[in-house]
Design an enzyme around this catalytic site. Structure first.
Site, PDB file in Angstrom:
ATOM      1  N   HIS A  33       0.829  -1.204   0.000  1.00 51.22           N
ATOM      2  CA  HIS A  33       0.000   0.000   0.000  1.00 51.22           C
ATOM      3  C   HIS A  33       0.861   1.250   0.000  1.00 51.22           C
ATOM      4  CE1 HIS A  33      -3.085   2.890   1.592  1.00 51.22           C
ATOM      5  NE2 HIS A  33      -3.795   2.251   0.694  1.00 51.22           N
ATOM      6  N   CYS A  34       1.937   1.224   0.770  1.00 53.54           N
ATOM      7  CA  CYS A  34       2.842   2.373   0.836  1.00 53.54           C
ATOM      8  C   CYS A  34       3.455   2.705  -0.522  1.00 53.54           C
ATOM      9  CB  CYS A  34       3.977   2.106   1.818  1.00 53.54           C
ATOM     10  SG  CYS A  34       3.470   1.684   3.493  1.00 53.54           S
TER      11      CYS A  34
END
Length: 360
Positions: free
Chosen positions: A350-351
């Site tokens: 996600h990052c």
């Protein structure tokens, strides 16, 4: 609202902005190619992880990956023809934080620039500070300059008026000196079109992000929050009774989880409804890892028709996590990929991604 190339837009434009939930349809996914300047001897391993993620997402939706001109050829070779390479100078790979957080309005898509400052000055960001503006200029998308400093990983929305955040990251002098929580909250409501902000304490100073919410809790749907649960934590909701001696000896991450779970158990979302909390246990057996390793399954990415999530090598935990996520996102293909090098850098899938939503 002006539509000219590179033109800034007022935060409220000609009507309220609204950030859609991640499961809403995407136009594409943005990613970034890590530089040797930041990753040094680890750059080859982390580039393998980024290329693997990009190729996997590209099976479900278009992917545009930013890379320095001198790295573009290698990035193209690693990612394949299914990934577009956009020559833009970058420092690091964390597109969730350096890129714009996209919102929808009456005139289409705009991008919120959260004034990335290297997570409170912890890392050089001479190039990454301009990434959001470069992306928006390239797509001719209006730019909304936020009145606060933050990162995309610091916010999580349900698309129905509720936003989750950790105080440790946003209400912090290294981003927003002199600002109260109320002041930050007012800015978040205006920028992202939410009416309710749910705060949890988080953890200050123990990781580069000051504990982003996307490593702790995510909305799987309005009213449904999935939480990264430490192996040592009980899945049952904490009570208001004083902590036992064993609890007081817990590490800061387990304490933060318990505080967040207690706060969210008592919270109501923008619709006035209680939240359904789902525990997503972290792996118990991951071998030798560095102190910054992020073993969080909730740091997954929801793409068109799929959920891309990590695989940590604990076969039992990996399978259990995939089953939970599959139940949370019916009809989507759940794909797990190894991201060990990425995890050693304190981040995850996600990052490393940022979605551009489709205009409705």
């Amino acid at each position: 609202m002006g539509q000219g190339k590179g033109q800034d837009a007022a935060p409220d434009g000609n009507g309220p902005w609204r950030m859609p939930d991640e499961a809403s349809p995407h136009e594409l996914t943005y990613m970034s190619w890590p530089s040797r300047r930041i990753w040094k001897t680890y750059v080859h391993a982390v580039r393998e992880d980024i290329a693997r993620i990009a190729r996997t997402i590209a099976e479900f939706e278009p992917v545009t990956l930013l890379a320095d001109e001198r790295d573009a050829k290698g990035a193209r070779r690693a990612c394949g023809s299914g990934v577009e390479i956009l020559p833009v100078p970058v420092d690091d790979l964390w597109m969730r934080d350096t890129g714009p957080s996209f919102v929808l309005g009456p005139d289409g898509v705009a991008g919120v620039d959260l004034n990335f400052n290297g997570w409170g000055g912890k890392q050089p960001h001479t190039r990454d500070r301009h990434v959001a503006r470069r992306i928006l200029s390239d797509r001719d998308v209006p730019r909304v300059e936020a009145p606060i400093v933050g990162e995309g990983g610091a916010i999580e929305v349900d698309g129905a008026g509720t936003l989750l955040a950790t105080e440790s990251s946003l209400v912090n002098a290294n981003r927003n000196p002199g600002m109260s929580r109320d002041g930050v909250e007012r800015a978040l409501k205006r920028l992202f079109g939410v009416t309710e902000v749910l705060w949890v304490d988080g953890v200050r100073g123990k990781d580069i992000t000051d504990y982003h919410i996307d490593a702790l809790a995510r909305f799987a749907a309005p009213g449904v929050v999935v939480m990264s649960t430490p192996p040592s934590a009980s899945p049952s909701p904490p009570t208001s009774s004083p902590p036992s001696s064993s609890t007081s000896a817990e590490d800061v991450w387990t304490k933060a989880y318990r505080q967040a779970r207690e706060a969210l158990t008592a919270a109501k979302d923008a619709r006035g409804k209680a939240l359904d909390l789902v525990d997503l246990p972290e792996p118990a057996h991951i071998g030798r890892r560095g102190p910054d390793f992020l073993a969080s399954y909730v740091n997954y990415y929801v793409a068109n028709g799929a959920v891309i999530m990590p695989r940590f090598g604990d076969k039992k935990a990996d399978a259990a996590a995939a089953a939970i996520v599959r139940d949370l996102y019916p009809g989507r293909e759940v794909t797990q990929v190894p991201v060990d090098a990425l995890g050693e850098g304190g981040g995850g899938i996600h990052c490393a991604t940022q979605q551009l939503p489709k205009a409705r």
